[in-house]
Scaffold this motif. Structure first.
Motif, PDB file in Angstrom:
ATOM      1  N   ASN A 112     -27.009  13.958   8.875  1.00  0.00           N
ATOM      2  CA  ASN A 112     -27.226  14.052   7.426  1.00  0.00           C
ATOM      3  C   ASN A 112     -28.702  14.154   7.049  1.00  0.00           C
ATOM      4  OD1 ASN A 112     -24.358  13.632   6.584  1.00  0.00           O
ATOM      5  ND2 ASN A 112     -24.667  11.661   7.607  1.00  0.00           N
ATOM      6  N   TYR A 113     -29.527  14.509   8.034  1.00  0.00           N
ATOM      7  CA  TYR A 113     -30.974  14.526   7.828  1.00  0.00           C
ATOM      8  C   TYR A 113     -31.388  15.173   6.504  1.00  0.00           C
ATOM      9  CZ  TYR A 113     -35.864  15.806   8.506  1.00  0.00           C
ATOM     10  OH  TYR A 113     -37.207  15.985   8.334  1.00  0.00           O
ATOM     11  N   GLY A 114     -30.827  16.337   6.199  1.00  0.00           N
ATOM     12  CA  GLY A 114     -31.222  17.085   4.999  1.00  0.00           C
ATOM     13  C   GLY A 114     -30.813  16.416   3.702  1.00  0.00           C
ATOM     14  N   GLN A 115     -29.865  15.476   3.774  1.00  0.00           N
ATOM     15  CA  GLN A 115     -29.373  14.858   2.548  1.00  0.00           C
ATOM     16  C   GLN A 115     -29.873  13.431   2.360  1.00  0.00           C
ATOM     17  OE1 GLN A 115     -25.494  16.451   3.908  1.00  0.00           O
ATOM     18  NE2 GLN A 115     -24.957  16.263   1.731  1.00  0.00           N
ATOM     19  N   LEU A 116     -30.664  12.957   3.318  1.00  0.00           N
ATOM     20  CA  LEU A 116     -31.196  11.598   3.205  1.00  0.00           C
ATOM     21  C   LEU A 116     -32.636  11.633   2.696  1.00  0.00           C
ATOM     22  CD1 LEU A 116     -29.810  10.083   6.543  1.00  0.00           C
ATOM     23  CD2 LEU A 116     -28.857   9.851   4.238  1.00  0.00           C
ATOM     24  N   THR A 117     -33.065  10.530   2.121  1.00  0.00           N
ATOM     25  CA  THR A 117     -34.431  10.408   1.635  1.00  0.00           C
ATOM     26  C   THR A 117     -35.133   9.371   2.504  1.00  0.00           C
ATOM     27  OG1 THR A 117     -33.591  10.871  -0.570  1.00  0.00           O
ATOM     28  CG2 THR A 117     -35.818   9.981  -0.433  1.00  0.00           C
TER      29      THR A 117
ATOM     30  N   LYS B 107     -22.393   7.443  -2.445  1.00  0.00           N
ATOM     31  CA  LYS B 107     -20.928   7.295  -2.434  1.00  0.00           C
ATOM     32  C   LYS B 107     -20.538   5.962  -1.786  1.00  0.00           C
ATOM     33  CE  LYS B 107     -19.599  11.145  -4.289  1.00  0.00           C
ATOM     34  NZ  LYS B 107     -19.517  10.822  -5.705  1.00  0.00           N
TER      35      LYS B 107
ATOM     36  N   LYS C  24     -35.512  10.719  -6.296  1.00  0.00           N
ATOM     37  CA  LYS C  24     -34.428  11.219  -5.437  1.00  0.00           C
ATOM     38  C   LYS C  24     -33.392  10.135  -5.175  1.00  0.00           C
ATOM     39  CE  LYS C  24     -36.906  14.474  -2.561  1.00  0.00           C
ATOM     40  NZ  LYS C  24     -37.548  14.489  -1.254  1.00  0.00           N
TER      41      LYS C  24
ATOM     42  N   LEU D 250     -22.079   9.459   2.272  1.00  0.00           N
ATOM     43  CA  LEU D 250     -23.522   9.411   2.033  1.00  0.00           C
ATOM     44  C   LEU D 250     -23.825   8.162   1.198  1.00  0.00           C
ATOM     45  CD1 LEU D 250     -24.229  13.193   1.463  1.00  0.00           C
ATOM     46  CD2 LEU D 250     -25.193  11.739   3.265  1.00  0.00           C
TER      47      LEU D 250
ATOM     48  N   TYR E 244     -25.679   9.526  12.498  1.00  0.00           N
ATOM     49  CA  TYR E 244     -25.596   9.682  11.040  1.00  0.00           C
ATOM     50  C   TYR E 244     -26.864  10.303  10.483  1.00  0.00           C
ATOM     51  CZ  TYR E 244     -24.859   8.175   6.153  1.00  0.00           C
ATOM     52  OH  TYR E 244     -24.695   8.115   4.784  1.00  0.00           O
TER      53      TYR E 244
ATOM     54  N   ASP F  21     -39.510   9.587   8.416  1.00  0.00           N
ATOM     55  CA  ASP F  21     -39.444  10.988   8.806  1.00  0.00           C
ATOM     56  C   ASP F  21     -40.818  11.380   9.345  1.00  0.00           C
ATOM     57  OD1 ASP F  21     -38.825  13.621   9.157  1.00  0.00           O
ATOM     58  OD2 ASP F  21     -38.742  14.128   7.023  1.00  0.00           O
TER      59      ASP F  21
END
Lengths: 452, 452
Positions: free
Chosen positions: B92-97, A19, A395, A16, B88, B132
């Motif tokens: 990782n949609y839920g963890q990206l801003t 990292k 965020k 991510l 990617y 988004d």
């Protein structure tokens, strides 16, 4: 529309953004450090002809390799950076200047059984010095300095560079009449850290055909205690009985002698006669590096001196010395141990500019100015509520936010908010640039590894 | 020993050290520039599941891809950086801003027919901003600034960023009753640069089912002459007749409006209604970048706005805008044109230290000091004649050599030779550090591209 479930293959590291930002710092410290020691960057293809990659042939490598046909070509992905280097040097021999010092940081692929902490695609970071026919011992003596600088600049303090010399071991084995079995004995004592002295003794007897007296002698020899100076003193006791041993001892002395001038503190260095390294091709100094608080991780940087880099491709004698860091594994371990610093800037930007007006000229001009000063600036243009805009900076851990409303624009100023302290100042563009440049430089001064 | 002939596969770029050093400068300028615009670095695996990579399926891609089995797995090497990005972001949609701004510089593989200047393994350097659900036009307006900064910092002056908007074209085609044929027409006019207006007209008639009046209208429209302002004025003449057209015109106006604040000079920018880009998925602004003196090379940086990055993996609407540089091809072309600057430092070191005594402490201590100051220093330890040592520095184009003999050591000094001028000075270590740091900073200030 029919959809495919997105996934990343197991055994392949994909990070991510925060990292990845830490990984990039690691990479950039390595590139910079290697460059300071006069190594030139190299980049070889990921794909080579299988015949070339497997010239040495055999063993584990052949099973693990990613090999495939494309048209008539039998191809494979490189499984290390040493074989491509050997190919490169043999191929370009006439156009290179020796000693040839190169670093290469790149991915390699091995289709190992997937398990926690094992990767099928991983970065190696290698440096090698290749001589044409001969290579001075000074090159071997310099390696501990490079290892020390690399890990120190990464932020690690509690680590130890362990050094031995294969000639010392080979000479000693010769004195015990074990020349024929030297490789087996070497591979066995290399396991000492993992299986302990009793098991090593057992294996020396059962698998290497060493008798009890010799086995005890070997264990006494390699596990001798003391400082590096004391170990050198101990080794002097064996001098004069075997030429190879004497040569190895001279080399070991030279490596130890210049440490202070190379800036390597005594506590980060150790002569360790148990270090043998499994690989057959080392012939002189060998190196391992262990994190003092995490011996279970094993060596994080290893290598040694060899006599024939490219014997599978050329009849030129190309001796060298090199070390390698398994970067992906190192990163994984640091992460597991909570040793990646959270004080390092991992945000995509140093400053987020939030325009509060429809006309954007002022905000854009300010962004352009700050970028010219070297700051990483994001202009936020989405039509969102104020709260959502601030939450965005929050965020992403962007350290500073600049507001530009009618009032600020009229007065030629901007409001700069420090997201950590909540403090807000109204500044001219020049003042903001100076303040931010200093603050960000300070935040960037920290190292990527922190010890607990 | 049986030997294998060392070789590198055809279509795979592998550079000699001085060229690789130039390539590294190029890479580092890209990384730095992208970071200044708030893009975060990303690194995705070279290997993906074939099912994932080929989710869109079909066409040239599938023929060119390197695909193979390992165990039960059907795998393939990535052929671009956009598909891995889509995977990617969906994964990782839920963890990206969002907006999510990333750059990725990495190798991709396409098994094309090998020919001069075509590569099967090549670097792409991509940036993308992903929204988004929505993404403000400001992101599209910022792209020319990024292109401008990138090429300017690389040293290029004579280049032009050409911009168009797909909505303008689509709206215009709708006015001609050609909505159904818009994609074909788009692909045809995209060839204008290569095949000329007569051929385009011919193809519009024969292959796109456009009648003569419409074909003439299209050619008149897209080839309208004038400055960007004049072209916008011309487009205003069509306003109010099609919603999509009007929206596209507004977008084009916004992109052109902020150029001065973004620091993009008028001569490096151009609205060009002939730019269509072949790919179906662009929906708004499209970009191309041409080197003014080398139009034959085609676009060196292209991209555009799209509405659905990851539709093959997710039902989330993920609009974005991105550009890509084909780095390996660009490097090849610059080299062919003699446009890689020879003033850039390509040596592996800034300074070569030649110890003239057997005892090396003084030389090593000096090397350590200069390295701490950030200089790239090589210590030369080989037992060679003086002439051979100097020839070594000369061959590698190392700009400075330091001699340390008995006299110098006794006086706490060193002799520094400027290899370009032949001038030699005797300096203290501090003086040498200051002199070298300044001289090397000056040598590093130059750009990697030079125009003839």
């Amino acid at each position: 529309m029919e959809r495919v479930k997105p996934r990343t293959l197991s055994g392949f590291m994909e990070l991510l953004p925060p990292k990845q930002a830490q990984m990039e710092k690691l990479l950039s410290v390595l590139r910079e450090t290697y460059a300071r020691y006069g190594f030139t960057p190299l980049d070889t293809p990921a794909i080579e002809a299988s015949e070339v990659l497997l010239a040495k042939g055999g063993g584990e490598t052949e099973k693990q390799i990613y090999r495939f046909n494309k048209g008539d070509h039998d191809l494979a992905l490189r499984f290390d950076l040493t074989v491509p280097l050997a190919k490169y040097v043999a191929l370009n021999y006439g156009q290179l200047t020796f000693p040839f010092r190169r670093y290469q940081i790149g991915k390699v692929w091995r289709g190992e059984r997937a398990q926690r902490g094992r990767f099928r695609e991983f970065y190696q970071a290698d440096i090698d010095v290749i001589g044409d026919g001969a290579l001075d011992i000074l090159n071997e003596a310099e390696i501990p300095a490079i290892i020390y600088q690399t890990f120190t600049r990464l932020g690690l303090k509690r680590f130890r560079i362990r050094v031995n010399n294969r000639k010392v071991l080979n000479g000693f084995f010769a004195l015990l009449g074990l020349t024929e079995r030297a490789q087996d004995v070497m591979r066995t004592i290399d396991k000492l850290d993992k299986i302990g002295p009793d098991k090593v003794r057992e294996l020396l007897l059962s698998e290497c055909g060493v008798d009890e007296t010799a086995a005890d002698e070997i264990l006494r020899f390699i596990t001798v205690a003391g400082t590096s100076a004391e170990k050198l003193q101990f080794l002097e006791g064996w001098r004069g009985r075997n030429e190879v041993f004497d040569l190895g001892l001279d080399e070991l002395r030279t490596v130890a002698a210049y440490l202070p001038e190379f800036g390597v503190p005594e506590e980060n260095f150790e002569i360790d006669l148990t270090i043998a390294r499994g690989l057959d091709y080392y012939t002189g100094t060998v190196y391992e590096t262990v994190m003092t608080d995490h011996p279970e991780i094993g060596s994080v940087c290893s290598g040694g001196r060899y006599d024939n880099l490219a014997e599978y491709y050329t009849n030129k004698a190309l001796p060298g010395v090199g070390i390698s860091i398994g970067l992906t594994r190192l990163f994984y371990v640091l992460q597991e141990q909570g040793m990646l610093s959270e004080d390092v800037l991992t945000a995509p930007a140093d400053v987020l500019i939030l325009p509060m007006t429809d006309e954007l000229s002022g905000a854009i001009a300010l962004a352009t100015k700050l970028r010219s000063a070297g700051l990483r600036v994001q202009l936020y243009g989405e039509k969102k509520k104020f709260k959502a805009k601030i939450a965005y900076a929050d965020k992403l851990a962007i350290p500073f936010v600049i507001f530009l409303g009618e009032d600020e624009l009229r007065e030629g100023k901007c409001s700069v908010k420090d997201m950590a302290t909540g403090e807000q100042q109204t500044l001219t563009a020049d003042e903001a640039e100076a303040m931010l440049t200093a603050a960000i430089a300070e935040k960037n001064a920290g190292a990527v590894i922190r010890e607990n």
